[in-house]
Design a protein around this motif. Structure first.
Motif, short mmCIF file in Angstrom:
data_model
loop_
_atom_site.label_atom_id
_atom_site.label_comp_id
_atom_site.label_asym_id
_atom_site.label_seq_id
_atom_site.Cartn_x
_atom_site.Cartn_y
_atom_site.Cartn_z
N ASP A 1 0.82 -1.23 0.00
CA ASP A 1 0.00 0.00 0.00
C ASP A 1 0.84 1.27 0.00
N SER A 2 2.12 1.17 -0.42
CA SER A 2 2.97 2.37 -0.44
C SER A 2 2.95 3.07 -1.79
N ALA A 3 2.33 2.47 -2.81
CA ALA A 3 2.31 3.10 -4.13
C ALA A 3 1.25 4.20 -4.17
N HIS A 4 1.71 5.45 -4.41
CA HIS A 4 0.81 6.62 -4.45
C HIS A 4 1.15 7.49 -5.65
N ILE A 5 0.17 8.31 -6.04
CA ILE A 5 0.44 9.43 -6.96
C ILE A 5 0.26 10.69 -6.15
N ASN A 6 1.33 11.49 -6.08
CA ASN A 6 1.36 12.65 -5.20
C ASN A 6 0.97 12.20 -3.79
N ASP A 7 0.02 12.85 -3.17
CA ASP A 7 -0.36 12.46 -1.82
C ASP A 7 -1.74 11.83 -1.77
N ASP A 8 -2.18 11.31 -2.94
CA ASP A 8 -3.49 10.66 -2.96
C ASP A 8 -3.41 9.29 -2.28
N GLY A 9 -4.55 8.65 -2.19
CA GLY A 9 -4.59 7.33 -1.55
C GLY A 9 -3.81 6.30 -2.34
N PRO A 10 -3.57 5.12 -1.75
CA PRO A 10 -2.78 4.10 -2.42
C PRO A 10 -3.46 3.60 -3.69
N LEU A 11 -2.61 3.26 -4.67
CA LEU A 11 -3.12 2.72 -5.92
C LEU A 11 -3.56 1.27 -5.69
N SER A 12 -4.61 0.88 -6.41
CA SER A 12 -5.18 -0.44 -6.18
C SER A 12 -4.64 -1.49 -7.13
N ASP A 13 -4.29 -1.10 -8.38
CA ASP A 13 -3.84 -2.09 -9.36
C ASP A 13 -2.32 -2.14 -9.34
N VAL A 14 -1.80 -2.97 -8.45
CA VAL A 14 -0.36 -3.06 -8.24
C VAL A 14 0.06 -4.51 -8.42
N THR A 15 1.06 -4.75 -9.27
CA THR A 15 1.59 -6.10 -9.49
C THR A 15 3.04 -6.11 -9.02
N VAL A 16 3.32 -7.00 -8.06
CA VAL A 16 4.65 -7.06 -7.47
C VAL A 16 5.40 -8.26 -8.04
N ALA A 17 6.58 -8.01 -8.61
CA ALA A 17 7.46 -9.07 -9.09
C ALA A 17 8.75 -9.02 -8.28
N ALA A 18 9.65 -9.99 -8.54
CA ALA A 18 10.89 -10.06 -7.75
C ALA A 18 11.72 -8.81 -7.90
N ASP A 19 11.77 -8.21 -9.11
CA ASP A 19 12.64 -7.05 -9.32
C ASP A 19 11.90 -5.85 -9.89
N SER A 20 10.57 -5.81 -9.73
CA SER A 20 9.82 -4.66 -10.23
C SER A 20 8.46 -4.58 -9.56
N VAL A 21 7.89 -3.39 -9.62
CA VAL A 21 6.52 -3.16 -9.18
C VAL A 21 5.81 -2.44 -10.32
N THR A 22 4.68 -2.99 -10.78
CA THR A 22 3.97 -2.43 -11.92
C THR A 22 2.66 -1.81 -11.44
N LEU A 23 2.45 -0.52 -11.86
CA LEU A 23 1.24 0.22 -11.51
C LEU A 23 0.44 0.39 -12.79
N GLN A 24 -0.87 0.15 -12.73
CA GLN A 24 -1.69 0.25 -13.94
C GLN A 24 -2.98 0.96 -13.65
N GLY A 25 -3.51 1.63 -14.72
CA GLY A 25 -4.79 2.31 -14.63
C GLY A 25 -5.21 2.77 -16.01
N ASN A 26 -6.47 3.18 -16.19
CA ASN A 26 -6.94 3.53 -17.53
C ASN A 26 -7.69 4.87 -17.54
N PRO A 27 -6.93 5.96 -17.45
CA PRO A 27 -5.50 6.04 -17.11
C PRO A 27 -5.36 6.20 -15.61
N MET A 28 -4.09 6.13 -15.15
CA MET A 28 -3.86 6.41 -13.73
C MET A 28 -3.87 7.91 -13.49
#
Length: 575
Positions: free
Chosen positions: A95-122
């Motif tokens: 729950d640490s993924a944010h845009i500016n100071d908005d609430g946490p992003l919900s579509d988050v995919t965690v891999a071993a060496d990356s974190v992917t954020l997605q939205g249409n659009p974010m």
């Protein structure tokens, strides 16, 4: 497409970071945190990536921020995917993924060496020349792993996709160089109160240490001891030296790869130790029916407080007795002969522990009968001629012997007949005159000893004109109460005339029996079971000396089923 990049490093928070509202997650040891930013342009867009601390310690939290800008009079860009690339030893903070100071992003995919954020659009990046301008900043936090390579530049980068195309910037930075692990030392809960002398197991868990690293344990500023980490845990067995309040901590010493850390102190109250006790029981081993028997117990130390429960086997004897000055006692009487096994059970109060004595055995018996011993025979004797010394013991004992003495000199012992209480001992006097005979009953179970008064025996000189004789006794027939037995006396020489008086002890059996051809015979039936000493006393006729047989001891038993009505002597001794 023209690209340019600018790298900025500031010891504290940069002016840019503050202006952009960047959040820096401060972990332990961030006093030396080094924030660092890198900026670059691609076409009509520019980017700034900032890491809150590029020199973190293992275990710290860092935040990576990426700001998107649109330049010149160009159109807006809708961002649909951002993939933040990081070293595999970093772990995404949920729950640490944010845009500016908005609430946490919900579509988050965690891999071993990356974190992917997605939205249409974010979000949408707006051109500053078409107000209002909007430059979004993506923020993601990571925990630096304790397994990160130390002193090595670890690359970070970015990929993204949007309405105007995709951008790929692997390894763009900034890079991270991990320093010593931050550690935390946690002292496992200790008992809040222990007794002096008890062993307290101190256990410390260290996050960030390695097997074999040292943890020291302290009471205040005094080092108690140390232990080595095994699977993250070090232990030490501590024995508090005294009563009082103690403050215990655990200190991880730190290594070339990990920083020192100290646990929170824990308070331990040490109370006085339990006092072991010993209980000893003193009691007589024998007693007589009806007399007082006192059981006394001694408890050590003498300061012990509590009670003693006396027991006979598993049965309590009375109520518990309070211990005073280390002792307690109880007195009892016993109404019949019996055996007992006593123990004393101490129940302590306060710090004094319970204890039990060893068992003490008691045999209670009936009181001994007081006996009286009396010499009965012989009244007269002849020098050189055997006679029988006879004494009676009353009441008749179950067993025992009588010791005879002549003029103060013991001359032998004889068993007491249990049927008549008479003891008979053959004796030959050596001197003419008056001899003093005494008899001492030596005692037996339930019967006391006793000594007779002196008994005077007149000892005469032999008559030369008389021929010496001998008398032998034979007993036959069943030695059973109510059944006749035969007593046969044989006198030598066979031609000797005279009579034989048969005796059981000192009791005459019938009257004198005439000797015919050297033999005299009689029969007798006993009314009472027991042992009897049978003798034959020959009184010689003209020209023959008297003589006496030695005692033949017989045991007469009660008649029972299958007892024969005749036959040989059942018990015959010294015949």
């Amino acid at each position: 497409m023209t690209q340019s990049s600018t790298l900025r490093a500031v010891g504290g928070l940069s002016v840019f970071a503050v202006a952009a509202g960047f959040a820096v997650a401060l972990g332990a040891g961030t006093a030396n945190a080094a924030e660092q930013s890198v900026s670059w342009s691609d076409g009509s867009s520019s980017y700034t990536r900032t890491i809150s601390n590029v020199n973190p310690a293992g275990g710290e939290i860092i935040t990576i921020s990426t700001q998107f800008k649109r330049n010149y009079a160009t159109s807006d860009e809708k961002i649909t995917m951002v993939r933040d690339q990081h070293p595999a030893c970093l772990t995404y903070v949920p729950d640490s993924a944010h845009i500016n100071d908005d609430g946490p992003l919900s579509d988050v995919t965690v891999a071993a060496d990356s974190v992917t954020l997605q939205g249409n659009p974010m979000t949408t990046v707006k051109n500053p020349f078409i107000p209002p301008a909007f430059w979004p900043t993506f923020k993601i936090s990571y925990k630096v792993g304790l397994d990160c390579a130390q002193g090595v530049a670890l690359a970070t980068g970015l990929n993204y996709n949007g309405s105007l195309g995709a951008g790929s910037y692997p390894g763009k930075g900034p890079s991270i160089t991990v320093g010593k692990n931050n550690t935390t030392t946690t002292l496992a809960a200790t008992p809040s109160s222990v007794q002096q002398g008890a062993v307290v197991s101190l256990s410390a868990t260290v996050a960030g240490g390695a097997n074999g690293n040292t943890v020291e344990f302290y009471e205040g500023a005094n080092k108690l001891g140390e232990g080595q980490l095994t699977a993250g845990v070090a232990t030490f067995a501590w024995t508090p030296p005294a009563e009082g309040q103690f403050s215990v901590t655990a200190k991880f010493l730190g290594t070339t790869a990990a920083n020192e850390s100290v646990s929170t102190a824990q308070a331990v109250s040490v109370t006085p130790a339990n006092v072991n006790t010993q209980t000893a029981l003193t009691a007589p081993t024998t007693a007589v029916v009806g007399e007082d028997v006192t059981l006394t117990t001694t408890v050590t130390p003498a300061t012990a407080t509590g009670t003693v429960q006396f027991k006979d086997g598993d049965v309590n004897i009375g109520e518990p007795v309070t211990v005073a000055n280390g002792t307690a006692s109880i007195t009892r009487r016993f109404d019949e002969a019996s055996t007992h096994s006593f123990t004393a059970h101490f129940t302590g109060t306060g710090l004094y522990q319970n204890s039990v004595s060893a068992a003490s055995e008691l045999t209670v018996k009936d009181a001994d009968f007081n006996t009286t011993t009396t010499v009965l025979e012989p009244v007269t004797a002849t020098v050189g001629v055997p006679v029988n010394l006879a004494a009676t013991v009353l009441p008749i004992p179950d067993s025992g012997q009588v010791e005879f003495s002549v003029d103060g000199v013991p001359v032998g012992t004889a068993d007491v007949g249990t049927g008549d209480g008479v003891a008979t001992l053959p004796h030959t006097f050596a001197n003419v005159g008056t001899a003093n005979v005494t008899a001492k009953f030596l005692g037996s179970t339930g019967f006391t000893t006793s000594t007779s008064a002196g008994f005077s025996v007149t000892v005469k000189a032999p008559e030369p004109s008389r021929e010496a004789t001998t008398t032998a006794l034979a007993v036959s027939g069943p030695s059973v109460v109510g059944q006749a037995m035969t007593f046969k006396a044989t006198v030598a020489p066979a031609g000797a005339g005279g009579t034989v008086q048969f005796k059981a002890g000192t009791t005459e059996i019938g009257g004198p029996v005439a000797v015919v051809d050297g033999v005299a015979t009689t029969t007798h039936t006993f009314d009472t079971a027991g042992t009897y000493g049978i003798t034959a006393v020959f009184t010689g006729g003209a020209g023959y000396q008297d003589s006496v047989s030695g005692p033949t001891v017989i045991g007469v038993t009660e008649a029972g089923p299958g007892t024969p009505s005749g036959g040989s002597l059942a018990s015959l001794f010294n015949s």
